[in-house]
Design a protein around this motif. Structure first.
Motif, PDB file in Angstrom:
ATOM      1  N   VAL A  78     -48.173 -39.511 -69.205  1.00 43.32           N
ATOM      2  CA  VAL A  78     -47.890 -38.352 -68.353  1.00 43.32           C
ATOM      3  C   VAL A  78     -47.889 -37.058 -69.167  1.00 43.32           C
ATOM      4  O   VAL A  78     -48.388 -36.030 -68.711  1.00 43.32           O
ATOM      5  N   CYS A  79     -47.367 -37.108 -70.375  1.00 45.96           N
ATOM      6  CA  CYS A  79     -47.272 -35.897 -71.199  1.00 45.96           C
ATOM      7  C   CYS A  79     -48.511 -35.670 -72.061  1.00 45.96           C
ATOM      8  O   CYS A  79     -48.530 -34.738 -72.854  1.00 45.96           O
ATOM      9  N   LEU A 114     -48.871 -36.763 -60.891  1.00 44.37           N
ATOM     10  CA  LEU A 114     -47.434 -36.571 -61.103  1.00 44.37           C
ATOM     11  C   LEU A 114     -47.133 -35.137 -61.548  1.00 44.37           C
ATOM     12  O   LEU A 114     -46.178 -34.506 -61.064  1.00 44.37           O
ATOM     13  N   ARG A 115     -47.910 -34.619 -62.467  1.00 43.15           N
ATOM     14  CA  ARG A 115     -47.680 -33.268 -62.960  1.00 43.15           C
ATOM     15  C   ARG A 115     -47.876 -32.242 -61.845  1.00 43.15           C
ATOM     16  O   ARG A 115     -47.118 -31.272 -61.727  1.00 43.15           O
ATOM     17  N   ALA A 116     -48.919 -32.463 -61.017  1.00 43.27           N
ATOM     18  CA  ALA A 116     -49.136 -31.557 -59.885  1.00 43.27           C
ATOM     19  C   ALA A 116     -47.984 -31.633 -58.902  1.00 43.27           C
ATOM     20  O   ALA A 116     -47.577 -30.613 -58.318  1.00 43.27           O
ATOM     21  N   SER A 147     -58.257 -43.583 -64.553  1.00 49.08           N
ATOM     22  CA  SER A 147     -57.194 -43.790 -63.564  1.00 49.08           C
ATOM     23  C   SER A 147     -55.827 -43.374 -64.085  1.00 49.08           C
ATOM     24  O   SER A 147     -55.066 -42.703 -63.371  1.00 49.08           O
ATOM     25  N   PRO A 148     -55.435 -43.761 -65.333  1.00 48.08           N
ATOM     26  CA  PRO A 148     -54.123 -43.298 -65.828  1.00 48.08           C
ATOM     27  C   PRO A 148     -54.011 -41.774 -65.875  1.00 48.08           C
ATOM     28  O   PRO A 148     -52.965 -41.218 -65.563  1.00 48.08           O
ATOM     29  N   GLN A 149     -55.101 -41.095 -66.255  1.00 46.86           N
ATOM     30  CA  GLN A 149     -55.036 -39.639 -66.331  1.00 46.86           C
ATOM     31  C   GLN A 149     -54.971 -39.024 -64.935  1.00 46.86           C
ATOM     32  O   GLN A 149     -54.321 -37.998 -64.733  1.00 46.86           O
TER      33      GLN A 149
END
Length: 894
Positions: free
Chosen positions: A408-409, A307-309, A299-301
């Protein structure tokens, strides 16, 4: 005998339990409005600079009373530095050391440390020395265990036998597409790289084993494609290899995978290329279908991927450079960064901006906590105090931000380094003490090396530590020195930071690139002003994308301006003729550069004391970087005045230039490397290219095309009619279309002129299918006249086409040419009749030093010399320029 002190009110600003302090007037608590809490009374705020009722920087502490940052004047605390360095060295050594040696060193250090601590007769350094020994023992043990894990188990065993097996793997990194490399006359296929952990392995005999072994997956991107990307979106090609040259118009489903996804793959196992790698084996995935997913990402990934998309979608409408750069600045997503932009960032030492760094996290923290010096003061400025958030709440919010930043990173080693550097900044912001930063850096190094010993061998980790250390040690001193010489505070701090980081990092960068940038400091200074707004606005767009895409697009558009500025700085700096100098790419070269840097610093201190000498030195540096052609020609003799034809030294490949007027040249072939041909054209002063002729589509002739197009006005690209290899032909057309450059076909009989330069296409015939021998035999062949000079440029023609050319109606024009560009790098496949008919006065061969093909063939060189030709070759003579005509025909070597 000491003199009694009398308490005197001191006009300093002292925190008063979170309320904004008021001007001091000597009042006591409960006094009239405007009074401040006096030194020595009340309850001092922790970290406010008060100890036992005194300012920490009072005369008792060795500083001036009332100083704004008294603790910064104290000596740096270096107690944690030796343990950190000892652990670092031990981990780097123990990763592949014999287990017996690792065990012996670890036990020996632990016993020695215990003896030092228990002995009562040991001198005072016993405790620090024991700490170093204990850290060495711990790091050696951790590294030894990590290294042993890679050498045992079923995965390394099968890799040693190059076996094929079925494996279930957990992806641990973002996929990235590596830039195709030119091997001989073709480009290696674009490959998707993924780091993963093998969780279950099925051997060839059908037996299975559960394991957890890190591996590297290699996937041929050409064999795993899906439909073209929707209009208006960028291809999801990742890494610096993205671009038309890698079929970026089609996306591989492997590039869409998120970390923590579990796959089932059939792959051939092989040992890693070098013994110091973090992986136990390399798995080359077989089959041409999409990846077989057996487990969804966490889920976190998924949240991080969403977010990145969203950030990629928000930046899709920006210009090419901001669209490529902004995701890299924010979250390290370099999916859209083209090879040309990546090379520009490398040439200017701005690559650190394309990777996630502690600076990203620091900017976020600064938004909430304010400047470091006010972190615990009542005057602190940031969103947190303005929103009424307490100091503890602010610290908790910073920890939450750090966790989100890592997710996120992506929690790969570079991001962990960034989080550690951000943690150092968090400590600075939380305490406002510069003196605590160096121990914090040492502690971060120690903990990271113990947690992940492979960092001890990482160049990125070394550069991160050196850059942070430079900012903590050298930069403050250099900034103070500049301010003493009249430089304003802000410019002094920026210049000192950039120069200090460059001074410590340049030797390591030279090892990696075999080149030293002369424009790194000014480019970093100019880019620094745009980094903060681009990053902050980019993070805002990242956060806004899931909520409101129009708002995210607006924020991204605002961030695109500073991002475009950064890209422009990189491209401009890289385009300067003297942007860098070649340097030995070894640790010996690094040591020499470190000594040279130290010498420059020592001499620079003396130069700064003499304004006229400093101005002259700055002017000299500007001339070295700009290299005005008249001055360069006088000093180096290159390019020679009146040159007619030049053969660039581009390794095993072809790239030549016909002079076509001031600053203009007809480029024939582009070589295998964009950087090499670009460097050659810049040295020749070519800024305008009316025509690029690509004799055929082999990679050693066309892969360098981006270097020809970089920063130059190009009129048209002319190619052969046989588009083979098809992949390279598509790449050429895609790059031309991106620059709106027309692509035309060369056909025998075509004649052209520009100024005193005329040329005729002798080959190929209108129907290339009539010569199916291959791309070499379809090479564009030109007969050129430059004034009274006649040149024959044969491309890579081989004997069948050479014989056909000799039998064609144009054969009568081949007698006694002045200059021959020998076909196919001087290979043994030459037609003796053509060489005899041409009988050149000067024969030029473009080939790479120590190439595996034996070019040029000794028989070819001997045959040319027997015809009376003077033979020159780029592998020995470097770049070659032809001057004059008739009896004044000459050559100049660079």
């Amino acid at each position: 005998m000491s003199t009694p002190r009398t308490a005197v009110p001191v006009p300093v600003r002292v925190p008063w339990h979170g309320r904004r302090s008021r001007p001091a007037s000597g009042g006591l608590p409960g006094g009239p409005p405007g009074s401040a809490e006096p030194v020595g009374l009340g309850r001092p705020d922790p970290g406010s600079g008060l100890r036992d009722g005194r300012a920490a920087g009072s005369p008792v502490g060795g500083g001036r009373l009332g100083e704004a940052h008294p603790r910064q004047r104290n000596p740096s605390d270096l107690r944690l530095v030796p343990p950190a360095l000892g652990a670092w060295a031990a981990a780097a050594w123990a990763l592949d050391a014999p287990p017996g040696w690792v065990t012996g060193v670890a036990l020996g250090c632990a016993l020695a440390a215990g003896g030092l601590l228990l002995s009562r007769r040991t001198a005072w350094p016993a405790a620090p020395l024991a700490a170093v020994l204990l850290c060495v023992a711990a790091a050696a043990t951790s590294a030894g265990l990590h290294g042993a894990d890679l050498r045992r188990g079923p995965v390394p065993e099968l890799a040693r036998h190059f076996a094929t097996a079925t494996a279930e793997v957990d992806i641990t990194s973002d996929p990235r597409l590596v830039r195709p490399k030119v091997v001989g006359d073709h480009a290696a296929p674009a490959t998707v790289l993924l780091h993963a952990d093998v969780r279950r392995l099925t051997r060839p005999d059908g037996t299975t084993a559960a394991t957890r072994t890190p591996v590297l997956l290699l996937v041929d991107a050409r064999s795993h494609r899906i439909a073209p990307a929707p209009a208006g979106t960028a291809p999801a090609t990742a890494g610096t290899g993205a671009g038309p040259g890698t079929d970026g118009d089609r996306r591989s489903p492997w590039l869409e995978l998120l970390p923590s996804t579990r796959l089932k793959v059939v792959a051939r196992l092989a040992p890693p290329l070098s013994g110091g790698d973090r992986v136990a084996a390399v798995l080359r995935v077989r089959g041409k279908g999409p990846p077989e997913t057996v487990g969804a990402p966490s889920s976190p990934q998924r949240w991080a991927g969403h977010l990145r998309a969203g950030l990629r979608e928000a930046t899709a409408g920006l210009g090419p450079d901001p669209r490529a750069l902004l995701p890299g600045l924010v979250v390290g997503d370099t999916a859209r960064v083209t090879p040309e932009l990546d090379e520009a960032f490398k040439a200017t030492d701005l690559t650190h901006l394309l990777a996630v760094s502690g600076g990203n996290f620091t900017l976020l923290l600064a938004l909430f906590l304010g400047p470091p010096g006010l972190a615990q003061r009542a005057e602190r400025r940031g969103l947190a105090p303005r929103l009424g958030i307490s100091l503890r709440g602010t610290a908790l919010l910073g920890a939450v931000l750090m966790l989100g930043f890592v997710v996120v990173c992506r929690p790969d080693p570079s991001v962990l380094r960034a989080a550690a550097c951000g943690g150092i900044a968090l400590l600075a912001l939380a305490t406002g003490r510069r003196r605590s930063l160096l121990p914090a850096l040492a502690a971060a190094v120690l903990l990271l090396v113990l947690y992940d010993p492979w960092l001890a061998r990482g160049y990125g980790f070394l550069l991160s530590v050196l850059a942070t250390g430079a900012l903590l040690t050298l930069a403050p001193r250099w900034s103070a020195a500049l301010r003493r010489r009249g430089v304003p505070a802000r410019p002094a701090e920026a210049l000192a930071a950039a120069a200090a980081a460059q001074a410590l990092c340049a030797p390591v960068v030279a090892v990696l690139s075999a080149r030293v940038s002369l424009v790194a400091v000014p480019c970093n200074l100019l880019a620094e002003f745009a980094v903060a707004p681009a990053t902050v606005l980019g993070f805002a767009a990242l956060a806004a994308a899931p909520v409101s895409m129009p708002l995210a697009e607006l924020l991204a558009r605002c961030a695109g301006w500073p991002a475009g500025w950064i890209a422009g700085i990189a491209r401009t700096g890289a385009s300067l003729p003297g942007a860098g100098v070649d340097w030995p790419g070894s640790w010996t070269g690094a040591a020499l550069l470190a000594l040279a840097t130290a010498g420059v610093v020592l001499v620079g201190r003396r130069i700064l004391r003499r304004p006229w000498l400093a101005a002259a030195t700055a002017l000299l540096l500007v001339l070295v970087v700009l290299r005005p052609p008249p001055l360069t020609r006088v000093i180096t003799g290159w390019p020679p005045p009146g040159w007619r034809y030049a053969m660039c030294d581009v390794g095993q490949g072809d790239a030549t230039v016909l002079a076509a007027g001031e600053g203009a040249g007809i480029v024939i072939d582009a070589g295998p490397d964009p950087a090499l041909v670009d460097r050659c054209l810049r040295a020749l002063g070519i800024s305008r290219v009316p025509l690029v002729v690509l004799t055929h589509f082999h990679a050693d002739h066309v892969a360098g095309l981006p270097g020809v197009l970089r920063g130059r006005a190009v009129g048209a690209i002319e190619t052969t009619g046989l588009e083979d290899p098809a992949e390279q032909a598509r790449s050429v057309r895609a790059r031309a279309a991106a620059r709106h450059i027309p692509v035309i076909r060369a056909v025998a009989g075509e004649r052209r002129r520009t100024g005193t330069l005329t040329w005729q296409v002798l080959w190929p015939p209108p129907d290339p299918v009539s010569h199916p021998e291959g791309p070499n035999d379809a090479s564009v062949t030109l007969l050129v006249r430059s004034g009274g000079l006649r040149l024959l440029l044969l491309g890579d023609l081989e004997p069948p086409s050479q014989q056909a050319l000799l039998a064609s109606p144009t054969a009568g024009q081949l007698d006694k040419v002045d200059v021959l560009k020998v076909a196919h790098h001087g290979s043994a496949y030459q037609d003796a009749g053509l060489l005899h008919r041409v009988a050149p006065r000067l024969a030029l061969i473009s080939c790479g030093e120590d190439n595996p093909y034996g070019h040029p063939a000794p028989g070819t060189v001997a045959a040319l010399e027997a015809e009376g030709a003077r033979v020159l070759r780029t592998d020995r003579d470097g770049a070659i320029a032809v001057t004059g005509e008739g009896a004044r025909l000459g050559v100049v070597r660079n």
